[in-house]
Design an enzyme around this catalytic site. Structure first.
Site, PDB file in Angstrom:
ATOM      1  N   ARG A 178      46.881  49.533  37.444  1.00  0.00           N
ATOM      2  CA  ARG A 178      45.572  48.940  37.064  1.00  0.00           C
ATOM      3  C   ARG A 178      45.418  48.851  35.540  1.00  0.00           C
ATOM      4  O   ARG A 178      44.352  49.108  34.989  1.00  0.00           O
ATOM      5  CB  ARG A 178      44.408  49.754  37.649  1.00  0.00           C
TER       6      ARG A 178
ATOM      7  N   SER B  80      37.196  50.682  44.828  1.00  0.00           N
ATOM      8  CA  SER B  80      37.484  52.107  44.586  1.00  0.00           C
ATOM      9  C   SER B  80      36.883  52.541  43.260  1.00  0.00           C
ATOM     10  O   SER B  80      37.007  51.835  42.263  1.00  0.00           O
ATOM     11  CB  SER B  80      38.986  52.344  44.523  1.00  0.00           C
TER      12      SER B  80
ATOM     13  N   GLU C 243      38.098  53.937  37.811  1.00  0.00           N
ATOM     14  CA  GLU C 243      38.824  52.642  37.855  1.00  0.00           C
ATOM     15  C   GLU C 243      38.064  51.514  37.174  1.00  0.00           C
ATOM     16  O   GLU C 243      38.631  50.799  36.355  1.00  0.00           O
ATOM     17  CB  GLU C 243      39.123  52.253  39.312  1.00  0.00           C
TER      18      GLU C 243
HETATM   19  C1  LIG Z   1      34.904  45.152  47.948  1.00  0.00           C
HETATM   20  C2  LIG Z   1      35.889  45.284  46.821  1.00  0.00           C
HETATM   21  C3  LIG Z   1      37.232  45.460  47.108  1.00  0.00           C
HETATM   22  C4  LIG Z   1      38.160  45.580  46.065  1.00  0.00           C
HETATM   23  N1  LIG Z   1      39.478  45.762  46.363  1.00  0.00           N
HETATM   24  C5  LIG Z   1      40.378  45.858  45.357  1.00  0.00           C
HETATM   25  C6  LIG Z   1      41.773  46.038  45.648  1.00  0.00           C
HETATM   26  O1  LIG Z   1      42.212  46.065  46.785  1.00  0.00           O
HETATM   27  N2  LIG Z   1      42.617  46.152  44.599  1.00  0.00           N
HETATM   28  C7  LIG Z   1      42.204  46.081  43.305  1.00  0.00           C
HETATM   29  O2  LIG Z   1      43.032  46.180  42.396  1.00  0.00           O
HETATM   30  N3  LIG Z   1      40.894  45.922  43.012  1.00  0.00           N
HETATM   31  C8  LIG Z   1      39.977  45.806  43.989  1.00  0.00           C
HETATM   32  N4  LIG Z   1      38.655  45.647  43.689  1.00  0.00           N
HETATM   33  C9  LIG Z   1      38.214  45.629  42.279  1.00  0.00           C
HETATM   34  C10 LIG Z   1      38.180  44.204  41.649  1.00  0.00           C
HETATM   35  O3  LIG Z   1      37.919  43.210  42.621  1.00  0.00           O
HETATM   36  C11 LIG Z   1      39.484  43.878  40.936  1.00  0.00           C
HETATM   37  O4  LIG Z   1      39.735  44.825  39.933  1.00  0.00           O
HETATM   38  C12 LIG Z   1      39.489  42.463  40.341  1.00  0.00           C
HETATM   39  O5  LIG Z   1      40.806  42.164  39.924  1.00  0.00           O
HETATM   40  C13 LIG Z   1      38.542  42.323  39.130  1.00  0.00           C
HETATM   41  O6  LIG Z   1      38.485  40.941  38.777  1.00  0.00           O
HETATM   42  P1  LIG Z   1      37.135  40.298  38.208  1.00  0.00           P
HETATM   43  O7  LIG Z   1      37.397  38.855  37.976  1.00  0.00           O
HETATM   44  O8  LIG Z   1      35.985  40.627  39.081  1.00  0.00           O
HETATM   45  O9  LIG Z   1      37.006  41.059  36.821  1.00  0.00           O
HETATM   46  P2  LIG Z   1      35.651  41.608  36.112  1.00  0.00           P
HETATM   47  O10 LIG Z   1      35.124  42.732  36.936  1.00  0.00           O
HETATM   48  O11 LIG Z   1      34.725  40.483  35.835  1.00  0.00           O
HETATM   49  O12 LIG Z   1      36.237  42.124  34.757  1.00  0.00           O
HETATM   50  C14 LIG Z   1      37.047  43.278  34.725  1.00  0.00           C
HETATM   51  C15 LIG Z   1      37.556  43.462  33.276  1.00  0.00           C
HETATM   52  O13 LIG Z   1      38.428  42.385  32.969  1.00  0.00           O
HETATM   53  C16 LIG Z   1      37.974  41.681  31.816  1.00  0.00           C
HETATM   54  N5  LIG Z   1      38.239  40.245  32.050  1.00  0.00           N
HETATM   55  C17 LIG Z   1      37.794  39.465  33.062  1.00  0.00           C
HETATM   56  N6  LIG Z   1      38.283  38.221  32.943  1.00  0.00           N
HETATM   57  C18 LIG Z   1      39.039  38.203  31.828  1.00  0.00           C
HETATM   58  C19 LIG Z   1      39.828  37.215  31.167  1.00  0.00           C
HETATM   59  N7  LIG Z   1      39.912  35.960  31.621  1.00  0.00           N
HETATM   60  N8  LIG Z   1      40.492  37.554  30.032  1.00  0.00           N
HETATM   61  C20 LIG Z   1      40.407  38.802  29.534  1.00  0.00           C
HETATM   62  N9  LIG Z   1      39.681  39.792  30.108  1.00  0.00           N
HETATM   63  C21 LIG Z   1      39.017  39.494  31.243  1.00  0.00           C
HETATM   64  C22 LIG Z   1      36.484  41.968  31.718  1.00  0.00           C
HETATM   65  O14 LIG Z   1      36.046  41.839  30.366  1.00  0.00           O
HETATM   66  C23 LIG Z   1      36.435  43.409  32.231  1.00  0.00           C
HETATM   67  O15 LIG Z   1      36.777  44.317  31.207  1.00  0.00           O
HETATM   68  C24 LIG Z   1      37.712  45.516  44.709  1.00  0.00           C
HETATM   69  C25 LIG Z   1      36.355  45.321  44.433  1.00  0.00           C
HETATM   70  C26 LIG Z   1      35.450  45.200  45.484  1.00  0.00           C
HETATM   71  C27 LIG Z   1      33.995  44.973  45.161  1.00  0.00           C
END
Ligand SMILES: Cc1cc2nc3c(=O)[nH]c(=O)nc-3n(C[C@H](O)[C@H](O)[C@H](O)COP(=O)(O)OP(=O)(O)OC[C@H]3O[C@@H](n4cnc5c(N)ncnc54)[C@H](O)[C@@H]3O)c2cc1C
Length: 290
Positions: A164, A213, A283
């Site tokens: 991660r 998580s 996380e």
């Molecule tokens: C129900 C549920 C299930 C999940 N299951 C998993 C799983 O199985 N595995 C897993 O790894 N995660 C899981 N997650 C967590 C999450 O979905 C992941 O970490 C996902 O990859 C985050 O992406 P996001 O676009 O929502 O990022 P955000 O939450 O919007 O951003 C996360 C971070 O990334 C940065 N960021 C976002 N976009 C960019 C960009 N284009 N350039 C630079 N920085 C950027 C943001 O500034 C922030 O610091 C889950 C979450 C939920 C709610």
């Protein structure tokens, strides 16, 4: 700012985040193009305006104070291009959509990520993973904007990454990523993944607002088992609660505040340290505006 993209004013971030927490942001901008984004960044820095990049806000716990700045969302970067085994997807593409498009072309490598509710940008930056695979396994290169607002391509060998984590986070804005995907039988892969996803739905509170998580798994015990052993399932602070279904999820019962979630996290960490001498590591990213 509206010449650089779609501009929304007074946006309630609570409505954008998967855990349903966050304050109002003065502006949210969705740039039309990479060049518009570089110009927007120039404009914001010249005028000393704060900004924050959000993907689908599924891995962030956002301060519920007012944000006197600009949230940048890359939703308009939603192109998917497939050339043989190479798949290039814009930062704003949601993973479940990307998986679907790939499966239609019999490209199966990204299928384990079909349940992750994140964008390509957020997921590459955080090296999201599921079912023993991490997204960085399949990355060939990423297109980014650097701190000088220059667009460049970084190949995988120049990115360090682990659980991660990637060295891209806080250093670059990801614009798109190119993945190398293997061909396979989409029906077989899909039925295997759907069975695993079904199991997840049975054991995790995926129907409740959360960030997924909440802690990384410590070396010797999954975080969920540890929290359960500590007897903390169901523990509440205000509207935030440790899920009864899976103890490594904090869910929002409807009216949780940022402080409720932070206090609950702190209580769990304190118990883990005092009773098991384990330092739990968070996380998601905590976003404080000051
Ligand atoms: C129900 C549920 C299930 C999940 N299951 C998993 C799983 O199985 N595995 C897993 O790894 N995660 C899981 N997650 C967590 C999450 O979905 C992941 O970490 C996902 O990859 C985050 O992406 P996001 O676009 O929502 O990022 P955000 O939450 O919007 O951003 C996360 C971070 O990334 C940065 N960021 C976002 N976009 C960019 C960009 N284009 N350039 C630079 N920085 C950027 C943001 O500034 C922030 O610091 C889950 C979450 C939920 C709610």
């Amino acid at each position: 700012m509206d010449k650089y993209g779609i501009v929304l004013e007074n946006v309630n971030l609570k409505e954008l985040s998967t855990i349903g927490i966050g304050g109002v942001a003065k502006y949210l901008v969705r740039p039309y193009s990479y060049v518009d984004l570089t110009k927007l960044l120039d404009y914001l820095e010249e005028n000393n305006i704060k900004y924050y990049i959000l993907g689908n806000a599924s891995n962030v716990i956002i301060d519920d104070e007012y944000f006197d700045g600009v949230i940048i969302k890359l939703d308009e970067f939603n192109n998917i291009e497939i050339n043989g085994k190479e798949v290039t997807a814009g930062a704003g593409v949601m993973l479940p959509k990307l998986v679907n498009v790939c499966l239609q072309k019999e490209l199966v490598s990204l299928a384990p990520f079909s349940m992750i509710p994140g964008t390509v940008g957020g997921s590459v930056v955080g090296n999201a993973g599921a079912y023993g695979h991490e997204i960085m396994e399949y990355v060939k290169e990423v297109k980014v904007i650097d701190k000088e607002h220059k667009i460049k391509t970084i190949v995988k060998d120049d990115i360090s990454f682990g659980y991660r984590y990637t060295s891209l986070k806080n250093n670059y804005i990801v614009l798109s990523a190119t993945f190398i995907c293997e061909k396979g039988n989409p029906i077989e892969v899909l039925s295997d993944i759907q069975a695993r996803n079904e199991k997840r739905r049975d054991t995790q509170p995926l129907d409740k607002p959360s960030v997924g998580s909440i802690f990384r798994n410590p070396e010797d015990i999954p975080a969920g088992h540890l929290i359960e052993e500590l007897g903390l399932k169901g523990m509440k602070v205000g509207g935030a609660m440790v899920s009864e279904k899976h103890a490594n999820f904090i869910i929002n019962n409807g009216n949780a505040t940022f402080d409720d979630v932070i206090k609950l996290i702190d209580k769990i960490k304190k118990e883990a340290k005092e009773k098991k001498n384990i330092d739990l590591v968070l996380e998601p990213t905590i976003i404080k505006w000051d």
